[in-house]
Design a protein around this motif. Structure first.
Motif, PDB file in Angstrom:
ATOM      1  N   ARG A 114       8.180   1.670  24.548  1.00 43.02           N
ATOM      2  CA  ARG A 114       8.898   2.877  24.147  1.00 43.02           C
ATOM      3  C   ARG A 114       7.888   3.923  23.687  1.00 43.02           C
ATOM      4  N   TRP A 115       8.280   5.191  23.826  1.00 43.39           N
ATOM      5  CA  TRP A 115       7.412   6.265  23.358  1.00 43.39           C
ATOM      6  C   TRP A 115       7.479   6.381  21.835  1.00 43.39           C
ATOM      7  N   SER A 116       6.357   6.681  21.229  1.00 35.39           N
ATOM      8  CA  SER A 116       6.318   7.145  19.847  1.00 35.39           C
ATOM      9  C   SER A 116       5.829   8.593  19.860  1.00 35.39           C
ATOM     10  N   CYS A 117       6.034   9.303  18.778  1.00 36.07           N
ATOM     11  CA  CYS A 117       5.619  10.713  18.746  1.00 36.07           C
ATOM     12  C   CYS A 117       4.108  10.872  18.894  1.00 36.07           C
ATOM     13  N   PRO A 118       3.269  10.048  18.249  1.00 39.07           N
ATOM     14  CA  PRO A 118       1.826  10.166  18.504  1.00 39.07           C
ATOM     15  C   PRO A 118       1.455   9.914  19.957  1.00 39.07           C
ATOM     16  N   GLU A 119       2.095   8.907  20.603  1.00 40.30           N
ATOM     17  CA  GLU A 119       1.795   8.628  22.001  1.00 40.30           C
ATOM     18  C   GLU A 119       2.269   9.773  22.902  1.00 40.30           C
ATOM     19  N   LEU A 120       3.416  10.361  22.588  1.00 43.06           N
ATOM     20  CA  LEU A 120       3.898  11.508  23.359  1.00 43.06           C
ATOM     21  C   LEU A 120       2.941  12.684  23.240  1.00 43.06           C
ATOM     22  N   ALA A 121       2.456  12.927  22.027  1.00 42.14           N
ATOM     23  CA  ALA A 121       1.517  14.030  21.835  1.00 42.14           C
ATOM     24  C   ALA A 121       0.242  13.807  22.647  1.00 42.14           C
ATOM     25  N   ARG A 122      -0.296  12.575  22.641  1.00 42.99           N
ATOM     26  CA  ARG A 122      -1.502  12.285  23.425  1.00 42.99           C
ATOM     27  C   ARG A 122      -1.245  12.444  24.917  1.00 42.99           C
ATOM     28  N   GLU A 123      -0.058  11.998  25.377  1.00 46.50           N
ATOM     29  CA  GLU A 123       0.253  12.096  26.801  1.00 46.50           C
ATOM     30  C   GLU A 123       0.428  13.546  27.235  1.00 46.50           C
ATOM     31  N   LEU A 124       1.026  14.376  26.383  1.00 44.16           N
ATOM     32  CA  LEU A 124       1.183  15.800  26.712  1.00 44.16           C
ATOM     33  C   LEU A 124      -0.175  16.476  26.860  1.00 44.16           C
ATOM     34  N   ILE A 125      -1.106  16.114  25.994  1.00 39.28           N
ATOM     35  CA  ILE A 125      -2.449  16.693  26.087  1.00 39.28           C
ATOM     36  C   ILE A 125      -3.170  16.180  27.329  1.00 39.28           C
ATOM     37  N   ALA A 126      -3.025  14.865  27.598  1.00 40.09           N
ATOM     38  CA  ALA A 126      -3.705  14.276  28.757  1.00 40.09           C
ATOM     39  C   ALA A 126      -3.214  14.867  30.065  1.00 40.09           C
ATOM     40  N   ARG A 127      -1.947  15.204  30.152  1.00 34.45           N
ATOM     41  CA  ARG A 127      -1.391  15.780  31.378  1.00 34.45           C
ATOM     42  C   ARG A 127      -1.630  17.277  31.485  1.00 34.45           C
ATOM     43  N   GLY A 128      -2.155  17.867  30.438  1.00 33.25           N
ATOM     44  CA  GLY A 128      -2.384  19.299  30.469  1.00 33.25           C
ATOM     45  C   GLY A 128      -1.128  20.128  30.270  1.00 33.25           C
ATOM     46  N   ILE A 129      -0.053  19.490  29.790  1.00 35.36           N
ATOM     47  CA  ILE A 129       1.187  20.235  29.548  1.00 35.36           C
ATOM     48  C   ILE A 129       1.011  21.174  28.361  1.00 35.36           C
ATOM     49  N   THR A 130       0.311  20.698  27.351  1.00 33.86           N
ATOM     50  CA  THR A 130       0.024  21.525  26.175  1.00 33.86           C
ATOM     51  C   THR A 130      -1.449  21.409  25.844  1.00 33.86           C
ATOM     52  N   GLY A 131      -1.888  22.292  24.957  1.00 38.50           N
ATOM     53  CA  GLY A 131      -3.210  22.116  24.377  1.00 38.50           C
ATOM     54  C   GLY A 131      -3.100  21.109  23.257  1.00 38.50           C
ATOM     55  N   THR A 132      -3.782  21.357  22.176  1.00 35.78           N
ATOM     56  CA  THR A 132      -3.693  20.462  21.019  1.00 35.78           C
ATOM     57  C   THR A 132      -2.295  20.553  20.414  1.00 35.78           C
ATOM     58  N   VAL A 133      -1.652  19.411  20.264  1.00 35.62           N
ATOM     59  CA  VAL A 133      -0.316  19.357  19.669  1.00 35.62           C
ATOM     60  C   VAL A 133      -0.250  18.127  18.779  1.00 35.62           C
ATOM     61  N   SER A 134       0.355  18.273  17.619  1.00 33.85           N
ATOM     62  CA  SER A 134       0.429  17.166  16.666  1.00 33.85           C
ATOM     63  C   SER A 134       1.685  16.341  16.888  1.00 33.85           C
ATOM     64  N   ALA A 135       1.669  15.120  16.365  1.00 35.49           N
ATOM     65  CA  ALA A 135       2.842  14.256  16.465  1.00 35.49           C
ATOM     66  C   ALA A 135       4.009  14.829  15.681  1.00 35.49           C
ATOM     67  N   SER A 136       3.736  15.501  14.558  1.00 31.04           N
ATOM     68  CA  SER A 136       4.824  16.089  13.768  1.00 31.04           C
ATOM     69  C   SER A 136       5.502  17.223  14.524  1.00 31.04           C
ATOM     70  N   THR A 137       4.740  17.976  15.313  1.00 30.58           N
ATOM     71  CA  THR A 137       5.347  19.041  16.130  1.00 30.58           C
ATOM     72  C   THR A 137       6.258  18.447  17.189  1.00 30.58           C
ATOM     73  N   VAL A 138       5.796  17.391  17.856  1.00 37.89           N
ATOM     74  CA  VAL A 138       6.632  16.720  18.857  1.00 37.89           C
ATOM     75  C   VAL A 138       7.887  16.157  18.204  1.00 37.89           C
ATOM     76  N   ARG A 139       7.744  15.574  17.023  1.00 39.22           N
ATOM     77  CA  ARG A 139       8.903  15.021  16.315  1.00 39.22           C
ATOM     78  C   ARG A 139       9.898  16.131  15.975  1.00 39.22           C
ATOM     79  N   ARG A 140       9.414  17.284  15.584  1.00 41.74           N
ATOM     80  CA  ARG A 140      10.294  18.400  15.250  1.00 41.74           C
ATOM     81  C   ARG A 140      11.047  18.887  16.489  1.00 41.74           C
TER      82      ARG A 140
END
Length: 291
Positions: A114-140
Motif C-alpha cells: 500500500r502507498w504511504s504519504c512519504p512513499e507517494l512523495a518520493r514517487e512523485l519526485i522520481a516521476r518528475g510530476i513535482t519538484g520537491t514535495v513533502s509527505a505532509s503536503t501529499v497528506r493534505r
C-alpha cells in the motif's frame, strides 16, 4: 498642514452590545478586541491621539479602524481578503498525485503493498510530476479530497454455516428478547471475554520530574514482571463490569469469573442469566458447558 478631523462615531444599542462582547469577551481574538476598544473609545467623542495613548496603539492604527467602522460598520473591523502566497503546485500536479494514490504500488512496479504519504512523495519526485514535495503536503491533498478512493477496508468471510441463527439469538438478547418473548426484570444478559498476555513491566530507574526548561525524563529500559490474563464480564443492559486477573486463560479461570458474577446479587437469585461468549477454548465444549 491641517490635520484631518476625527470621524464621528454613533453607535446603536445593538452595535454597542456587540462591541462590548468583542472588547471584553474571554474568547475574543486579541486583534478584534483592540479594534472594538478603539471604536468604543471613539463613540465617547475621544480624539484619535487620546485613544492612541490609552490603548498603546499607533495613531495611524487608531485612525484606520475608526475610519473603517465609520464607513462599513461592524463588517469594517474584519480583515480584508488577501491574495496570499501563489500556489507552489498546479491543480494538474495535485490531480496526478491523487491518481497515483488510487493505484496499487504493484501496478507501477513499486515493491509495496500500500502507498504511504512519504512513499507517494518520493514517487512523485522520481516521476518528475513535482519538484520537491513533502509527505505532509501529499497528506493534505488527500485529506481534502471528498471521495478518497485510495482508502480500503478489510473483512472476514463468514465460514460458520449456522452463523445466521447464532447471530440472531445474540442480537435478540441484546434487545431483551428470547424466543420471541421480552425478558423479565429478573433476567440478565452477560457478555464475557478475556485478554491474554498482559505484561507487567516496571522501569529500571525512577522517572525524573520536569523542571525549568527541562522535559520529564523517563528511562527507556524496563524489567519484565511476567504476564497475566484479564477476564471481564459486562452486564449488557445495566452497564456493570466485573473483572479479574488470572495467570492464564482456560476453562477453570473462566469458571472463576462466572462464579464471581453468579454469587452476587441480583444474579444469584435471578430467574435466568444468559452468557454471551465467543468460540474460544475457554468456554467451548461440554466441559465448559457443564462447569
Amino acid at each position: 498642514m491641517p490635520v484631518a478631523a476625527a470621524r464621528p462615531i454613533a453607535l446603536s444599542a445593538t452595535e454597542r452590545e456587540r462591541l462590548k462582547k468583542m472588547a471584553y469577551g474571554h474568547k475574543t481574538e486579541h486583534r478584534l478586541r483592540i479594534r472594538a476598544l478603539v471604536v468604543l473609545h471613539a463613540s465617547r467623542g475621544r480624539s484619535n491621539a487620546r485613544i492612541a495613548r490609552e490603548t498603546g496603539l499607533h495613531l495611524d492604527t487608531v485612525r484606520c479602524w475608526r475610519g473603517r467602522f465609520a464607513d462599513r460598520g461592524l463588517h469594517g473591523l474584519t480583515d480584508r481578503k488577501r491574495s496570499g502566497r501563489p500556489p507552489s503546485f498546479t491543480a494538474l500536479q495535485v490531480a496526478e498525485a491523487k491518481a497515483l494514490a488510487c493505484q496499487l504500488p504493484a501496478e507501477t512496479g513499486v515493491p509495496l503493498s500500500r502507498w504511504s504519504c512519504p512513499e507517494l512523495a518520493r514517487e512523485l519526485i522520481a516521476r518528475g510530476i513535482t519538484g520537491t514535495v513533502s509527505a505532509s503536503t501529499v497528506r493534505r491533498w488527500l485529506v481534502r479530497d471528498a471521495l478518497k478512493p485510495w482508502q480500503h477496508r478489510s473483512w472476514i468471510f463468514i465460514t460458520d454455516p449456522d452463523f445466521r441463527s447464532k447471530a440472531a439469538r445474540v442480537l435478540d438478547l441484546y434487545v431483551r428478547l428470547w424466543q420471541g418473548r421480552t425478558l423479565g426484570a429478573d433476567e440478565y444478559v452477560i457478555s464475557a471475554d478475556e485478554k491474554t498476555s498482559i505484561q507487567a513491566r516496571c522501569r529500571c530507574h525512577p522517572t525524573r520530574a520536569p523542571g525549568q526548561a527541562r522535559a520529564i525524563r523517563v528511562n527507556h529500559t524496563y524489567g519484565r514482571g511476567g504476564a497475566l490474563a484479564y477476564l471481564a464480564a459486562y452486564d449488557v443492559h445495566h452497564a456493570r463490569v466485573f473483572g479479574r486477573t488470572e495467570p492464564r486463560t482456560g476453562i477453570d479461570p473462566f469458571m472463576n469469573l462466572v462464579a464471581q458474577v453468579m454469587t452476587r446479587e441480583p444474579y444469584a437469585s435471578a430467574k435466568r442469566v444468559f452468557w454471551v461468549v465467543d468460540n474460544g477454548s475457554s468456554h467451548r465444549g461440554q466441559k465448559a458447558a457443564s462447569g
